[in-house]
Design a protein around this motif. Structure first.
Motif, PDB file in Angstrom:
ATOM      1  N   GLY A 125       0.816  -1.207   0.000  1.00 13.44           N
ATOM      2  CA  GLY A 125       0.000   0.000   0.000  1.00 13.44           C
ATOM      3  C   GLY A 125       0.849   1.256   0.000  1.00 13.44           C
ATOM      4  O   GLY A 125       1.940   1.286  -0.553  1.00 13.44           O
ATOM      5  N   GLY A 126       0.309   2.298   0.656  1.00 16.49           N
ATOM      6  CA  GLY A 126       1.058   3.537   0.760  1.00 16.49           C
ATOM      7  C   GLY A 126       0.446   4.706   0.022  1.00 16.49           C
ATOM      8  O   GLY A 126       0.961   5.826   0.104  1.00 16.49           O
ATOM      9  N   HIS A 127      -0.646   4.473  -0.697  1.00 15.43           N
ATOM     10  CA  HIS A 127      -1.297   5.557  -1.431  1.00 15.43           C
ATOM     11  C   HIS A 127      -2.539   6.020  -0.672  1.00 15.43           C
ATOM     12  O   HIS A 127      -3.218   5.221  -0.025  1.00 15.43           O
ATOM     13  N   GLU A 128      -2.838   7.290  -0.773  1.00 18.24           N
ATOM     14  CA  GLU A 128      -4.018   7.848  -0.099  1.00 18.24           C
ATOM     15  C   GLU A 128      -5.164   7.928  -1.094  1.00 18.24           C
ATOM     16  O   GLU A 128      -5.112   8.680  -2.065  1.00 18.24           O
ATOM     17  N   ILE A 129      -6.194   7.156  -0.843  1.00 19.22           N
ATOM     18  CA  ILE A 129      -7.380   7.138  -1.692  1.00 19.22           C
ATOM     19  C   ILE A 129      -8.550   7.687  -0.891  1.00 19.22           C
ATOM     20  O   ILE A 129      -8.764   7.301   0.267  1.00 19.22           O
ATOM     21  N   THR A 130      -9.276   8.607  -1.475  1.00 22.96           N
ATOM     22  CA  THR A 130     -10.448   9.200  -0.829  1.00 22.96           C
ATOM     23  C   THR A 130     -11.702   8.796  -1.587  1.00 22.96           C
ATOM     24  O   THR A 130     -11.655   8.492  -2.782  1.00 22.96           O
ATOM     25  N   GLY A 131     -12.823   8.784  -0.881  1.00 19.14           N
ATOM     26  CA  GLY A 131     -14.076   8.387  -1.511  1.00 19.14           C
ATOM     27  C   GLY A 131     -15.228   9.267  -1.070  1.00 19.14           C
ATOM     28  O   GLY A 131     -15.208   9.851   0.026  1.00 19.14           O
ATOM     29  N   ARG A 132     -16.226   9.365  -1.910  1.00 21.87           N
ATOM     30  CA  ARG A 132     -17.458  10.062  -1.550  1.00 21.87           C
ATOM     31  C   ARG A 132     -18.621   9.425  -2.295  1.00 21.87           C
ATOM     32  O   ARG A 132     -18.460   8.856  -3.369  1.00 21.87           O
ATOM     33  N   LEU A 133     -19.792   9.520  -1.693  1.00 22.46           N
ATOM     34  CA  LEU A 133     -20.995   8.900  -2.236  1.00 22.46           C
ATOM     35  C   LEU A 133     -22.073   9.965  -2.400  1.00 22.46           C
ATOM     36  O   LEU A 133     -22.413  10.667  -1.447  1.00 22.46           O
ATOM     37  N   HIS A 134     -22.578  10.079  -3.622  1.00 24.27           N
ATOM     38  CA  HIS A 134     -23.691  10.999  -3.898  1.00 24.27           C
ATOM     39  C   HIS A 134     -24.978  10.195  -3.894  1.00 24.27           C
ATOM     40  O   HIS A 134     -25.120   9.222  -4.634  1.00 24.27           O
ATOM     41  N   THR A 135     -25.908  10.573  -3.014  1.00 23.80           N
ATOM     42  CA  THR A 135     -27.163   9.852  -2.869  1.00 23.80           C
ATOM     43  C   THR A 135     -28.330  10.714  -3.339  1.00 23.80           C
ATOM     44  O   THR A 135     -28.208  11.942  -3.413  1.00 23.80           O
ATOM     45  N   PRO A 136     -29.468  10.093  -3.662  1.00 27.37           N
ATOM     46  CA  PRO A 136     -30.635  10.864  -4.121  1.00 27.37           C
ATOM     47  C   PRO A 136     -31.091  11.879  -3.067  1.00 27.37           C
ATOM     48  O   PRO A 136     -31.099  11.588  -1.875  1.00 27.37           O
ATOM     49  N   CYS A 137     -31.433  13.058  -3.531  1.00 32.82           N
ATOM     50  CA  CYS A 137     -31.984  14.130  -2.684  1.00 32.82           C
ATOM     51  C   CYS A 137     -30.977  14.665  -1.666  1.00 32.82           C
ATOM     52  O   CYS A 137     -31.364  15.397  -0.749  1.00 32.82           O
ATOM     53  N   GLU A 139     -28.055  17.078  -0.369  1.00 34.81           N
ATOM     54  CA  GLU A 139     -27.510  18.387  -0.716  1.00 34.81           C
ATOM     55  C   GLU A 139     -25.988  18.334  -0.851  1.00 34.81           C
ATOM     56  O   GLU A 139     -25.403  19.073  -1.630  1.00 34.81           O
ATOM     57  N   THR A 140     -25.349  17.481  -0.069  1.00 35.35           N
ATOM     58  CA  THR A 140     -23.895  17.331  -0.147  1.00 35.35           C
ATOM     59  C   THR A 140     -23.540  15.852  -0.251  1.00 35.35           C
ATOM     60  O   THR A 140     -24.319  14.980   0.148  1.00 35.35           O
ATOM     61  N   ASP A 141     -22.344  15.550  -0.785  1.00 36.55           N
ATOM     62  CA  ASP A 141     -21.880  14.164  -0.898  1.00 36.55           C
ATOM     63  C   ASP A 141     -21.449  13.640   0.472  1.00 36.55           C
ATOM     64  O   ASP A 141     -20.974  14.392   1.329  1.00 36.55           O
ATOM     65  N   GLN A 142     -21.630  12.344   0.665  1.00 36.67           N
ATOM     66  CA  GLN A 142     -21.194  11.685   1.891  1.00 36.67           C
ATOM     67  C   GLN A 142     -19.730  11.275   1.752  1.00 36.67           C
ATOM     68  O   GLN A 142     -19.370  10.546   0.835  1.00 36.67           O
ATOM     69  N   SER A 143     -18.878  11.742   2.663  1.00 34.72           N
ATOM     70  CA  SER A 143     -17.466  11.345   2.638  1.00 34.72           C
ATOM     71  C   SER A 143     -17.321   9.918   3.164  1.00 34.72           C
ATOM     72  O   SER A 143     -17.986   9.535   4.126  1.00 34.72           O
TER      73      SER A 143
END
Length: 204
Positions: A125-137, A139-143
């Protein structure tokens, strides 16, 4: 060096030292090197009197390296040398764990499997991976929390609570990982009696 990249020219530095600890040239001493792998002996050579050079196999494996000066082996010889994948190629990474059917209220466990540009599996490993989820309705994405497992895989999990269209984004820096962003549809779950109601006739 304990690792070399697959499918390239390895150049291992040689450090010659006399009995008093002084760094010295090879001089007239005869240096013999032997490199072997799963498929047999690998041709090698000494370059500029200070590098052991050879072509590494295209497949991931472990090599045995032995270096002798005259009749005696050098201090750390023989030793094992791991042939590993090359640098991370984000477009070659794969996202695993998506079920055939997604239902609200279930937990998703997504795994990022990393590869180099030649589709060789990366094992660290060693890499920084970020994620976010956009859900219906929303206002902001979930980290999302993405965990580095240390073996070349990264995992994240989340629960689908809303039916409808979702989009999962995974980034390394500002670059998308694998097939990110991934859009998918979540179906409603089974009826919950405690949350369901019966609507009677309206009052006049």
């Amino acid at each position: 060096a304990t690792e070399v990249e697959a499918g390239c020219t390895a150049r291992l530095p040689l450090r010659m030292v006399d009995v008093c600890g002084n760094v010295c040239p090879m001089g007239s001493k005869r240096v013999e090197a032997h490199v072997s792998g799963p498929d047999g002996i690998i041709p090698c050579r000494i370059e500029d009197q200070c590098f052991l050079c050879f072509e590494t196999p295209a497949t991931l494996c472990v090599l045995d390296v032995e270096l002798r000066i005259g009749e005696k082996a050098v201090d750390n010889s023989p030793f094992a040398l791991c042939v590993v994948a090359g640098p991370l190629c984000l477009s070659c990474c794969r996202l695993e764990g998506f079920p055939d059917r997604l239902t609200a209220g279930t937990c998703a466990n997504i795994t990022v499997v990393t590869f180099d540009k030649n589709n060789r599996r990366i094992s660290k490993g060693g890499h920084e991976i970020t994620g976010r989820l956009h859900t219906p309705c929303a206002e902001t994405d979930q980290s999302l929390v993405v965990q580095d497992k240390g073996d070349g895989t990264y995992t994240t999990e989340f629960v689908y609570t809303k039916a409808g269209r979702h989009t999962l984004t995974l980034l390394c820096g500002d670059v998308h990982v694998g097939t990110s962003p991934v859009s998918f549809t979540v179906d409603p779950g089974l009826p919950d009696p405690s949350a369901s109601t019966v609507e009677g006739p309206k009052e006049r």
